[in-house]
Design a protein around this motif. Structure first.
Motif, PDB file in Angstrom:
ATOM      1  N   GLN A 294      68.723  34.995   0.156  1.00 28.38           N
ATOM      2  CA  GLN A 294      68.307  34.345  -1.090  1.00 28.38           C
ATOM      3  C   GLN A 294      69.234  33.185  -1.426  1.00 28.38           C
ATOM      4  OE1 GLN A 294      66.784  36.836  -4.372  1.00 28.38           O
ATOM      5  NE2 GLN A 294      68.474  36.092  -5.611  1.00 28.38           N
ATOM      6  N   SER A 295      68.639  32.178  -2.048  1.00 30.48           N
ATOM      7  CA  SER A 295      69.434  31.066  -2.559  1.00 30.48           C
ATOM      8  C   SER A 295      69.024  30.837  -4.009  1.00 30.48           C
ATOM      9  CB  SER A 295      69.182  29.803  -1.723  1.00 30.48           C
ATOM     10  OG  SER A 295      69.808  28.689  -2.325  1.00 30.48           O
ATOM     11  N   VAL A 296      70.008  30.821  -4.905  1.00 30.00           N
ATOM     12  CA  VAL A 296      69.716  30.622  -6.326  1.00 30.00           C
ATOM     13  C   VAL A 296      70.335  29.304  -6.785  1.00 30.00           C
ATOM     14  CG1 VAL A 296      70.074  31.505  -8.672  1.00 30.00           C
ATOM     15  CG2 VAL A 296      69.655  33.105  -6.786  1.00 30.00           C
ATOM     16  N   ILE A 297      69.495  28.454  -7.364  1.00 28.69           N
ATOM     17  CA  ILE A 297      69.981  27.186  -7.907  1.00 28.69           C
ATOM     18  C   ILE A 297      69.667  27.175  -9.398  1.00 28.69           C
ATOM     19  CG2 ILE A 297      69.773  24.663  -7.841  1.00 28.69           C
ATOM     20  CD1 ILE A 297      68.936  24.995  -4.851  1.00 28.69           C
ATOM     21  N   GLY A 298      70.702  27.251 -10.218  1.00 36.97           N
ATOM     22  CA  GLY A 298      70.503  27.284 -11.667  1.00 36.97           C
ATOM     23  C   GLY A 298      71.755  27.744 -12.377  1.00 36.97           C
ATOM     24  N   SER A 299      71.605  28.358 -13.561  1.00 35.58           N
ATOM     25  CA  SER A 299      72.683  28.940 -14.380  1.00 35.58           C
ATOM     26  C   SER A 299      73.367  27.930 -15.299  1.00 35.58           C
ATOM     27  CB  SER A 299      73.755  29.630 -13.517  1.00 35.58           C
ATOM     28  OG  SER A 299      74.682  28.693 -13.023  1.00 35.58           O
ATOM     29  N   CYS A 300      74.250  28.462 -16.170  1.00 36.91           N
ATOM     30  CA  CYS A 300      75.018  27.594 -17.079  1.00 36.91           C
ATOM     31  C   CYS A 300      75.986  26.723 -16.307  1.00 36.91           C
ATOM     32  CB  CYS A 300      75.755  28.427 -18.131  1.00 36.91           C
ATOM     33  SG  CYS A 300      76.922  29.638 -17.482  1.00 36.91           S
ATOM     34  N   THR A 301      76.231  27.080 -15.046  1.00 34.22           N
ATOM     35  CA  THR A 301      77.158  26.305 -14.220  1.00 34.22           C
ATOM     36  C   THR A 301      76.461  25.110 -13.569  1.00 34.22           C
ATOM     37  OG1 THR A 301      78.198  28.420 -13.708  1.00 34.22           O
ATOM     38  CG2 THR A 301      78.924  26.536 -12.430  1.00 34.22           C
ATOM     39  N   ASN A 302      75.294  25.341 -12.987  1.00 30.97           N
ATOM     40  CA  ASN A 302      74.619  24.297 -12.198  1.00 30.97           C
ATOM     41  C   ASN A 302      73.107  24.271 -12.396  1.00 30.97           C
ATOM     42  OD1 ASN A 302      77.065  24.787  -9.754  1.00 30.97           O
ATOM     43  ND2 ASN A 302      76.513  22.737 -10.427  1.00 30.97           N
ATOM     44  N   GLY A 303      72.648  24.369 -13.628  1.00 27.66           N
ATOM     45  CA  GLY A 303      71.198  24.322 -13.865  1.00 27.66           C
ATOM     46  C   GLY A 303      70.764  23.059 -14.580  1.00 27.66           C
ATOM     47  N   ARG A 304      71.609  22.018 -14.514  1.00 27.65           N
ATOM     48  CA  ARG A 304      71.290  20.768 -15.214  1.00 27.65           C
ATOM     49  C   ARG A 304      70.455  19.845 -14.321  1.00 27.65           C
ATOM     50  NH1 ARG A 304      76.148  22.645 -16.453  1.00 27.65           N
ATOM     51  NH2 ARG A 304      76.329  23.339 -18.611  1.00 27.65           N
ATOM     52  N   SER A 356      61.465  28.984 -11.669  1.00 25.48           N
ATOM     53  CA  SER A 356      61.425  29.934 -12.794  1.00 25.48           C
ATOM     54  C   SER A 356      61.633  29.222 -14.125  1.00 25.48           C
ATOM     55  CB  SER A 356      62.520  30.986 -12.605  1.00 25.48           C
ATOM     56  OG  SER A 356      62.795  31.661 -13.815  1.00 25.48           O
ATOM     57  N   THR A 357      61.169  29.842 -15.173  1.00 23.73           N
ATOM     58  CA  THR A 357      61.483  29.386 -16.518  1.00 23.73           C
ATOM     59  C   THR A 357      62.973  29.642 -16.775  1.00 23.73           C
ATOM     60  OG1 THR A 357      60.653  29.480 -18.788  1.00 23.73           O
ATOM     61  CG2 THR A 357      61.046  31.583 -17.713  1.00 23.73           C
ATOM     62  N   PRO A 358      63.592  28.902 -17.716  1.00 22.74           N
ATOM     63  CA  PRO A 358      65.035  29.085 -17.951  1.00 22.74           C
ATOM     64  C   PRO A 358      65.427  30.537 -18.258  1.00 22.74           C
ATOM     65  CG  PRO A 358      64.259  27.122 -19.073  1.00 22.74           C
ATOM     66  CD  PRO A 358      63.046  27.798 -18.513  1.00 22.74           C
ATOM     67  N   THR A 359      66.477  31.005 -17.639  1.00 21.83           N
ATOM     68  CA  THR A 359      67.038  32.340 -17.881  1.00 21.83           C
ATOM     69  C   THR A 359      68.369  32.479 -17.150  1.00 21.83           C
ATOM     70  OG1 THR A 359      66.676  34.721 -17.692  1.00 21.83           O
ATOM     71  CG2 THR A 359      65.833  33.377 -15.897  1.00 21.83           C
ATOM     72  N   CYS A 360      69.236  33.365 -17.669  1.00 21.45           N
ATOM     73  CA  CYS A 360      70.483  33.703 -16.971  1.00 21.45           C
ATOM     74  C   CYS A 360      70.214  34.736 -15.875  1.00 21.45           C
ATOM     75  CB  CYS A 360      71.495  34.300 -17.936  1.00 21.45           C
ATOM     76  SG  CYS A 360      71.844  33.321 -19.398  1.00 21.45           S
ATOM     77  N   GLY A 361      69.038  35.407 -15.952  1.00 15.42           N
ATOM     78  CA  GLY A 361      68.621  36.508 -15.084  1.00 15.42           C
ATOM     79  C   GLY A 361      69.425  36.875 -13.852  1.00 15.42           C
ATOM     80  N   LEU A 364      73.743  37.487 -13.299  1.00 17.06           N
ATOM     81  CA  LEU A 364      74.433  38.758 -13.546  1.00 17.06           C
ATOM     82  C   LEU A 364      73.595  39.954 -13.114  1.00 17.06           C
ATOM     83  CD1 LEU A 364      74.516  39.461 -17.397  1.00 17.06           C
ATOM     84  CD2 LEU A 364      73.062  37.770 -16.365  1.00 17.06           C
ATOM     85  N   GLY A 365      72.639  39.706 -12.215  1.00 15.64           N
ATOM     86  CA  GLY A 365      71.882  40.814 -11.642  1.00 15.64           C
ATOM     87  C   GLY A 365      70.965  41.506 -12.624  1.00 15.64           C
ATOM     88  N   LEU A 366      70.496  40.771 -13.638  1.00 12.82           N
ATOM     89  CA  LEU A 366      69.626  41.397 -14.629  1.00 12.82           C
ATOM     90  C   LEU A 366      68.169  41.405 -14.177  1.00 12.82           C
ATOM     91  CD1 LEU A 366      70.643  40.285 -18.253  1.00 12.82           C
ATOM     92  CD2 LEU A 366      70.754  42.552 -17.270  1.00 12.82           C
ATOM     93  N   HIS A 367      67.677  40.261 -13.717  1.00 13.45           N
ATOM     94  CA  HIS A 367      66.271  40.124 -13.318  1.00 13.45           C
ATOM     95  C   HIS A 367      66.056  38.770 -12.643  1.00 13.45           C
ATOM     96  CE1 HIS A 367      65.198  37.343 -16.729  1.00 13.45           C
ATOM     97  NE2 HIS A 367      66.294  37.890 -17.208  1.00 13.45           N
TER      98      HIS A 367
END
Lengths: 420, 166
Positions: A294-304, A356-361, A364-367
Motif C-alpha cells: 500500500q501507498s498512502v499520500i495524504g495526512s496533516c503532514t503531506n496532504g496539501r 478518498s474524501t479528507p480524513t486522518c483515517g 493512525l490505523g483507524l480506517h
C-alpha cells in the motif's frame, strides 16, 4: 541578552517583559483546538469544571477529522458529542464532514492561525502552525478542557534548538525529506521539551507547504513546538487567507540557544524512515529491496495541494503496480476540489489509485487503509510506530509524496529517478 | 501522599502512545475498556499479568507520539500505581499529572530496576525503595508550579479553584 521567537511570543501572552527557559507562565491563548478523538474527553472534563460557559467561543475550534466520515457507531457518537457541544456553546468554528478536513491543513487555510499567536491543541501535531511563526503546541484533553474554561494554559518556557539549513535542494527533495533527515540527526527524543527553530537560506526559499510539513513533525523529535520566522512568503500566504492584522516576531541576533545544528541540504537525498521510529531515516537508495502492499499520500503532514501535484507529476501516464493499493487523500475539501480542477484527480484515478474524501483515517490505523498482518506500506504520514497503520505485525515506511508515488508504480520503495 | 507498593513491569525506550493504547480503541473513553487493551501492541500479556498497585518502569521518552489522554487513563485503569521513567514525552507527562497517574522521573531507577522487582514508593518525598535489589533511588522533585496542581488534586480541581476566584 536577546530572546528567541518562542520566548517573545510566550512573554507577550503572559504579560511579561521577557521570559527565560525553565520559567513557568500562564499564557493567554489565541486559539484552542480539539478533534473527535480528544474533544469528547475534553468536553466531559469541561463539564466537571462547572464553568458553565467557554472563556471565548470564538477562540475554540473543533474539527471532526479522525474517525470521519463516521467509520462506525462509536465514532458517530463521538462526533455527535462535539456537534451538540458546539451548538450548546455557540462554537462557530466547528468543522463537520464536507466543511472541514484535516485540522492542521484546515486551520491555516481558514486563516485561523497567524504569526505571533499562541495556540493550544489537543492533538500532538498542533506544532504545525509554527510554520506561520506562531507558538503552537499539543496537549491532552484535560488541558484543553481547562483552557476552554479559562482562556489560558500553564506552560514551561522551552529552551530552543536552532537548526540552520543551507544549500539548494536536489530534484524532488522537499520539506518532508528535510524533516525526516533532521529527526534522523536529532533522534526521537533529541528535542524533548525544547523548541525547534528552523532557519537558514533553504527555509527562506521553502514554500509554505514544505514549512508546514517540517513544523508538523517537530513533535517526532520530542519538541514542544517547531517554529519559523515569518517572512515575505508567510505574509503572502496570510494575505491569501485572511485580512486580519497580526504581529510578527523574530528571534534576536543575541538570543540564546541550547544547541545549534547546521545542515547542508545540497547533500540530502530523498529520505525514507524505516520501521519503527521516525528517526530511522536514510536515503531512499539505501533502503534496499522492500516490496509494498500500500501507498498512502495524504495526512496533516503531506496532504496539501503541492504534495498532490508532486505525486501527480510522478504518476502521470503511469500505472500503479498491480499488487499495490494507492490511496490519495486530499487534506481538506478545498484541496480536494482544487485537485479535481487541476486534473490531478484524473491522474490518480487513471493510474489505478483510490481518491478518498479528507480524513486522518489510515495514518493512525483507524480506517480507509488499515493494514493486515504482515503488510507493508509506504506513507507520507508522520509516524511508523508498531501497529500505527493497523496490525501490530504490519510496517510503515515514512517518505514524501515523490517516493510514495514512485513506490506505488514500482511495487517497491524507490524514488522517481528509478522509473522507466 | 501515601506509599505505593507493587511489582515492576519493565519496558525500554520510546514506548509510544500507539502501543500503550492502539488507535483502534480510541472510539471509547470508557476507562475499563481502555484498560483491557493497555500495552496490547507491545506486550499482549501485560493485562493478564498486571496486579493492582504494580508499577511500570521504562527508559527514555516514555509516552511519545499522540496526545491521546486515553494512554495514561488506560494505564491507570489497569491498576498501575505509578510510572517511573528516565524521561517522559511532555504531552504524556502533562496528561498523567492531569488524570492523577503518578509519573516519576528517575534515570537511575530506570537504569537499575528489573522486571518483577518489588518497589515501595513514597510519592511525597519521591523516594523509591527497591526491596528485591536492596537499593533505593531518589526521583526528581516536581517543579513548584506543578506541586500546586498536584496538591489541589489535579488540573480539574485546580482550575475550578481558579475560576472561583475570578
Amino acid at each position: 541578552m536577546g530572546s528567541t521567537i518562542t520566548e517573545k511570543i510566550l512573554a507577550a501572552h503572559s504579560g511579561e517583559e521577557q521570559v527565560r527557559p525553565g520559567q513557568f507562565v500562564m499564557a493567554r491563548l489565541d486559539l484552542m483546538l480539539g478533534n473527535d478523538i480528544t474533544a469528547p474527553i475534553a468536553i466531559q472534563e469541561f463539564r466537571k469544571l462547572g464553568a458553565g460557559k467557554l472563556a471565548d467561543a470564538a477562540r475554540v475550534v473543533l474539527v471532526a477529522d479522525h474517525g470521519t466520515p463516521n467509520k462506525d457507531i462509536e465514532a458517530a457518537e463521538q462526533c455527535r458529542v462535539m456537534r451538540e457541544f458546539s451548538r450548546e456553546h455557540g462554537v462557530e468554528h466547528f468543522f463537520d464532514v464536507g466543511r472541514g478536513g484535516i485540522e492542521h491543513a484546515l486551520l491555516p487555510e481558514e486563516g485561523l492561525v497567524a504569526p505571533g499567536e499562541c495556540i493550544l491543541g489537543a492533538d500532538s501535531h498542533t506544532c504545525t502552525y509554527g510554520a506561520v511563526g506562531a507558538f503552537a503546541t499539543g496537549v491532552g484533553s484535560t488541558d484543553l478542557a481547562a483552557a476552554m474554561a479559562t482562556g489560558d494554559c500553564w506552560l514551561r518556557v522551552p529552551e530552543s534548538i536552532k537548526v540552520i539549513y543551507r544549500g539548494a535542494l536536489k530534484p524532488w527533495v522537499g520539506g518532508k525529506d528535510l524533516i525526516l533527515y533532521t529527526i534522523g540527526r536529532l533522534g526521537v527524543a533529541g528535542a524533548l521539551y525544547q523548541a525547534l527553530e528552523f532557519c537558514g537560506e533553504t527555509i527562506a526559499a521553502l514554500p509554505m507547504a514544505g514549512r508546514f510539513t517540517m513544523c508538523n513533525m517537530a513533535i517526532e523529535a520530542g519538541a514542544k513546538n517547531g517554529i519559523m520566522a515569518p517572512d515575505a512568503i508567510t505574509d503572502a500566504f496570510m494575505h491569501s487567507v485572511t485580512s486580519r492584522a497580526y504581529q510578527t516576531m523574530t528571534s534576536d541576533a543575541d538570543a540564546e540557544y541550547a544547541r545549534v545544528v547546521e545542515i547542508d541540504c545540497s547533500k540530502i537525498d530523498l529520505q525514507v524512515s524505516v520501521p519503527h521510529l521516525p528517526e530511522n531515516a536514510r536515503p531512499v537508495g539505501e533502503v534496499g529491496e522492500v516490496r509494498i502492499d500500500q501507498s498512502v499520500i495524504g495526512s496533516c503532514t503531506n496532504g496539501r495541494i503541492e504534495d498532490l501535484r508532486m505525486a501527480a507529476e510522478v504518476l502521470k501516464g503511469r500505472e500503479v503496480h498491480p499488487e499495490v493499493r494507492l490511496i490519495v487523500i486530499p487534506a481538506t475539501p478545498r484541496i480536494h476540489l482544487q485537485a479535481i480542477r487541476e486534473g490531478l484527480a484524473e491522474i490518480f484515478l487513471e493510474a489505478g489509485g483510490a481518491l478518498s474524501t479528507p480524513t486522518c483515517g489510515p495514518c493512525l490505523g483507524l480506517h480507509t487503509g488499515v493494514l493486515a498482518k504482515g503488510e507493508r506500506a509506504v506513507s507520507t504520514t508522520n509516524r511508523n510506530f508498531v501497529g500505527r497503520m493497523g496490525h501490530p505485525e504490519s510496517e510503515v515506511y515514512l517518505a514524501g509524496p515523490a517516493v510514495a508515488a514512485a513506490s506505488a508504480v514500482l511495487g517497491r520503495i524507490a524514488g522517481p529517478e528509478e522509473l522507466p | 501522599m501515601s506509599a505505593l507498593h507493587g511489582r515492576v513491569h519493565r519496558y525500554g525506550d520510546n514506548v509510544n502512545t500507539d502501543v500503550i493504547i492502539p488507535a483502534r480503541y480510541l472510539t471509547t473513553s470508557d476507562v475499563a475498556e481502555l484498560a483491557a487493551h493497555c500495552m496490547e501492541d507491545l506486550d499482549a500479556e501485560f493485562v493478564k499479568r498486571v496486579r493492582p498497585g504494580d508499577m511500570i518502569v521504562a527508559g527514555e521518552n516514555f509516552g511519545c507520539g499522540s496526545s491521546r489522554e486515553h494512554a495514561p487513563l488506560a494505564i491507570k485503569g489497569a491498576g498501575v500505581g505509578c510510572v517511573i521513567a528516565a524521561r517522559f514525552a511532555r504531552i504524556f507527562f502533562r496528561n498523567a499529572i492531569n488524570v492523577g497517574l503518578p509519573a516519576l522521573v528517575c534515570p537511575e531507577a530506570a537504569a537499575k530496576i528489573q522486571s518483577g522487582d518489588e518497589l515501595v514508593i513514597d510519592l511525597g518525598s519521591g523516594r523509591i525503595e527497591n526491596r528485591t535489589q536492596g537499593e533505593s533511588y531518589q526521583a526528581e522533585p516536581f517543579p513548584k508550579f506543578l506541586q500546586q496542581i498536584i496538591a489541589a488534586g489535579g488540573l480539574v480541581p485546580y482550575t475550578r479553584r481558579r475560576l472561583a476566584t475570578r
